[in-house]
Design a protein around this motif. Sequence first.
Motif, PDB file in Angstrom:
ATOM      1  N   UNK A 122      37.100  80.320  69.672  1.00  0.00           N
ATOM      2  CA  UNK A 122      36.306  81.500  70.002  1.00  0.00           C
ATOM      3  C   UNK A 122      35.423  81.877  68.827  1.00  0.00           C
ATOM      4  N   UNK A 123      34.247  82.357  69.130  1.00  0.00           N
ATOM      5  CA  UNK A 123      33.420  83.028  68.121  1.00  0.00           C
ATOM      6  C   UNK A 123      32.980  84.351  68.723  1.00  0.00           C
ATOM      7  N   UNK A 124      32.736  85.337  67.881  1.00  0.00           N
ATOM      8  CA  UNK A 124      32.423  86.675  68.379  1.00  0.00           C
ATOM      9  C   UNK A 124      31.201  87.253  67.685  1.00  0.00           C
ATOM     10  N   UNK A 125      30.018  86.673  67.971  1.00  0.00           N
ATOM     11  CA  UNK A 125      28.813  87.245  67.376  1.00  0.00           C
ATOM     12  C   UNK A 125      28.599  88.694  67.860  1.00  0.00           C
ATOM     13  N   UNK A 126      28.039  89.521  66.990  1.00  0.00           N
ATOM     14  CA  UNK A 126      27.708  90.897  67.375  1.00  0.00           C
ATOM     15  C   UNK A 126      26.480  90.882  68.291  1.00  0.00           C
ATOM     16  N   UNK A 127      26.164  92.021  68.856  1.00  0.00           N
ATOM     17  CA  UNK A 127      24.975  92.090  69.702  1.00  0.00           C
ATOM     18  C   UNK A 127      23.713  91.744  68.904  1.00  0.00           C
ATOM     19  N   UNK A 128      23.700  92.202  67.659  1.00  0.00           N
ATOM     20  CA  UNK A 128      22.604  91.843  66.745  1.00  0.00           C
ATOM     21  C   UNK A 128      22.439  90.319  66.671  1.00  0.00           C
ATOM     22  N   UNK A 129      23.561  89.615  66.525  1.00  0.00           N
ATOM     23  CA  UNK A 129      23.506  88.149  66.486  1.00  0.00           C
ATOM     24  C   UNK A 129      23.005  87.578  67.805  1.00  0.00           C
ATOM     25  N   UNK A 130      23.507  88.121  68.923  1.00  0.00           N
ATOM     26  CA  UNK A 130      23.123  87.615  70.248  1.00  0.00           C
ATOM     27  C   UNK A 130      21.607  87.666  70.399  1.00  0.00           C
ATOM     28  N   UNK A 131      21.038  88.779  69.979  1.00  0.00           N
ATOM     29  CA  UNK A 131      19.581  88.925  70.085  1.00  0.00           C
ATOM     30  C   UNK A 131      18.874  87.854  69.264  1.00  0.00           C
ATOM     31  N   UNK A 132      19.366  87.645  68.044  1.00  0.00           N
ATOM     32  CA  UNK A 132      18.670  86.665  67.193  1.00  0.00           C
ATOM     33  C   UNK A 132      18.854  85.249  67.751  1.00  0.00           C
ATOM     34  N   UNK A 133      20.006  84.989  68.375  1.00  0.00           N
ATOM     35  CA  UNK A 133      20.216  83.677  69.000  1.00  0.00           C
ATOM     36  C   UNK A 133      19.268  83.511  70.190  1.00  0.00           C
ATOM     37  N   UNK A 134      19.171  84.552  71.030  1.00  0.00           N
ATOM     38  CA  UNK A 134      18.300  84.494  72.208  1.00  0.00           C
ATOM     39  C   UNK A 134      16.856  84.247  71.788  1.00  0.00           C
ATOM     40  N   UNK A 135      16.427  84.943  70.761  1.00  0.00           N
ATOM     41  CA  UNK A 135      15.047  84.780  70.272  1.00  0.00           C
ATOM     42  C   UNK A 135      14.876  83.385  69.675  1.00  0.00           C
ATOM     43  N   UNK A 136      15.904  82.927  68.955  1.00  0.00           N
ATOM     44  CA  UNK A 136      15.867  81.589  68.366  1.00  0.00           C
ATOM     45  C   UNK A 136      15.733  80.502  69.427  1.00  0.00           C
ATOM     46  N   UNK A 137      16.339  80.723  70.578  1.00  0.00           N
ATOM     47  CA  UNK A 137      16.275  79.746  71.665  1.00  0.00           C
ATOM     48  C   UNK A 137      14.901  79.742  72.322  1.00  0.00           C
ATOM     49  N   UNK A 138      14.243  80.885  72.289  1.00  0.00           N
ATOM     50  CA  UNK A 138      12.901  80.935  72.862  1.00  0.00           C
ATOM     51  C   UNK A 138      12.636  82.154  73.736  1.00  0.00           C
ATOM     52  N   UNK A 139      13.660  83.000  73.892  1.00  0.00           N
ATOM     53  CA  UNK A 139      13.474  84.209  74.702  1.00  0.00           C
ATOM     54  C   UNK A 139      12.650  85.246  73.952  1.00  0.00           C
ATOM     55  N   UNK A 140      11.931  86.043  74.718  1.00  0.00           N
ATOM     56  CA  UNK A 140      11.318  87.259  74.186  1.00  0.00           C
ATOM     57  C   UNK A 140      12.066  88.441  74.803  1.00  0.00           C
ATOM     58  N   UNK A 141      12.535  89.352  73.977  1.00  0.00           N
ATOM     59  CA  UNK A 141      13.229  90.529  74.511  1.00  0.00           C
ATOM     60  C   UNK A 141      12.168  91.544  74.958  1.00  0.00           C
ATOM     61  N   UNK A 142      12.138  91.833  76.259  1.00  0.00           N
ATOM     62  CA  UNK A 142      11.124  92.742  76.797  1.00  0.00           C
ATOM     63  C   UNK A 142      11.617  94.179  76.830  1.00  0.00           C
ATOM     64  N   UNK A 143      12.875  94.355  77.159  1.00  0.00           N
ATOM     65  CA  UNK A 143      13.451  95.700  77.274  1.00  0.00           C
ATOM     66  C   UNK A 143      14.850  95.659  76.724  1.00  0.00           C
TER      67      UNK A 143
END
Lengths: 379, 379
Positions: free
Chosen positions: B305-326
């Motif tokens: 198991x790994x437990x990234x914080x929400x802050x980490x999740x956002x940076x991972x999502x952006x790293x993958x290629x997502x843009x956070x709209x809302x």
Amino acid sequence: MSDESETLEREHFQRIVKAFKAYRQYCQHRITERESYVRSLPPSHQSLLHPYTQHLQHQRVCIDHNAEIIKLIIKDVECMFENVHHQPMNNEDSDTNSMLGPDIEKVQSTIRQIVRDWSPSGERERQQCYGPIINTVEKLFPLDKGGRGDIKVLVPGAGLGRLAYDLAKRGFTCQGNEFSLFMLFASNFVLNKCRGINSLRVYPWVHTGSNTLSTEDQLTPATFPDVDPSDLPTHAEFTMAAGDFLEIYTSADAFDCVATCFFIDCANNIVAFLQTIYNIIKPGGYWVNLGPLLYHFADQPGEPSIEPTYQHIKSIAIGIGFTILEEETGVNTSYTQNPNSMLQYEYKSVLFVAQKKTDRKTEQQTEETEDTEEGGGSR
Amino acid sequence: MSDESETLEREHFQRIVKAFKAYRQYCQHRITERESYVRSLPPSHQSLLHPYTQHLQHQRVCIDHNAEIIKLIIKDVECMFENVHHQPMNNEDSDTNSMLGPDIEKVQSTIRQIVRDWSPSGERERQQCYGPIINTVEKLFPLDKGGRGDIKVLVPGAGLGRLAYDLAKRGFTCQGNEFSLFMLFASNFVLNKCRGINSLRVYPWVHTGSNTLSTEDQLTPATFPDVDPSDLPTHAEFTMAAGDFLEIYTSADAFDCVATCFFIDCANNIVAFLQTIYNIIKPGGYWVNLGPLLYHFADQPGEPSIEPTYQHIKSIAIGIGFTILEEETGVNTSYTQNPNSMLQYEYKSVLFVAQKKTDRKTEQQTEETEDTEEGGGSR
């Protein structure tokens, strides 16, 4: 005490010391497991997880710091009890053992208890949980009716002792009673060794990564003690008694007031708790209770348990001889809650005041043979 | 499918069927344990506990009723999947087994899931959890921009299927995906067998006596289904797919929208979930997520198991290629919460909308070898 029970007690004592000593290695090992798992993932994942693995390093530093506080807590615990001398452990190796898990969790919760009882960050919880009890006890024994030093108050399930301390601070002669060695080690440390307001700190939220918004939330320290635990007025009487509530308190009519906070659900058989509370209160004396009914043994394999509803508790209390004087349900309270967590537990507690009959003749039922159920402890 | 994995799957299937079949006996046995304990107490205690032991009898009736619903749920499950035929179990004895405990708890939570997804009493939870997601998806694909039947939405971790059904009801072509057989058995029953609004009932709170104010609270039934699950418009496309999210969804650019609710924390490796979500969304498509980060494997022995914080999740999502709209944090949500319990869990969930890049050239990283972590399931 028989030889056999002395041996059992010594083994229990050493198991708890071992858990405190194993804290650092166990928690660091949990971090190592996470690091190994990350290293087993595809390189692109590892790269995306770089900020997380850095964060794990920061967790290591916090755990090391907590371990230093734990060293202080267990220093000299062998001499903690006047009547029992425990041999120092010969075997110092605290190899990481999967059986240790639940005990280490209790060490972690002991750290959170320090925050609940003795940190500025615990202020809100104390206001919620201890505030209504203290206000009620002060109302029941107003200052204009004489010296409070003559009023004997017992706090069973005293945990780290803050409620008992706060009552003593207000002039009552107050005894806290606690069964759990985890709590007793920590309360001994805070009450007898800690001087200097906010001179120490712990990292109470470092052990769980779930439901964390920001890395800072997980690494937030809490300082303690928020007051000097030795600053009681010279005339104040405040003692802590270690042991099983049902075994220790067998003398009838000993206390003017019993104050229980998040305690009565610690029983296998809650009726035994209620009868003991009734028995030790002086005729006309009071029982003030605040808490939910999170029965501790409800889901513990091998432990007998019953789970009467609050409705049942009231009828049992009345059946024993109590009169319910006041009652409030839905009292918002929390218990070692991380205020920044994405998961908030809120207890809708019940606060009530019950009075023991003044007529001695009606109390025969409390003089029946007490059962000897195991109980006590704190969540 | 290899012989070995087929055997494993059949064993798993039969274990879950066994848990459902053992529900009645196991839960009644828990009541029997409590009755035996009461009988071991002093007569005065037994007498005070009389209302409680009567209450245990009422619990028995509710458990028997739940067991009848469970019989309906597992009727014909052997023929549930078109592609796999499970042998009916020869061994019908469901002797109470301590190893069954965790599985029986999942049966109990399946009953609460029925309430969450398909009972009038679940309305508040659905408004909290599904409401914001449905509103967001409708906003992203407004009716005036063309037929919604062409918009393909996937709901991984669909549980008992209500969010997916609600999206299909609004005209989207919606597929729910679920890994847990507990959920799949129950969703199959509700979606394909239940007709007649509020024609059935369960007793979702009968399994725990802790934190109950009144006996009635524990015995409150919930009726279901609050709607007729078959009442979808004839043109609506709504399917449920059984299986591991990471294994099933390997085709790139397949969905216009992925909607996840209390799902992403079900992963051993959340990065694999995020990359799969990214991969299956069409360029320019959306990911709508609501939930906390209660990592399911954080404390499960033997599970990485790994437990990234929400802050980490956002940076991972952006790293993958997502843009956070809302993004909205602190969204009050609950999960199969007994509204009358003295213990309330509240999740401060995060709601966000992320968009996949429209430029194909930048998406190389998602085409790297996918890892094959186990995952999926529902809380």
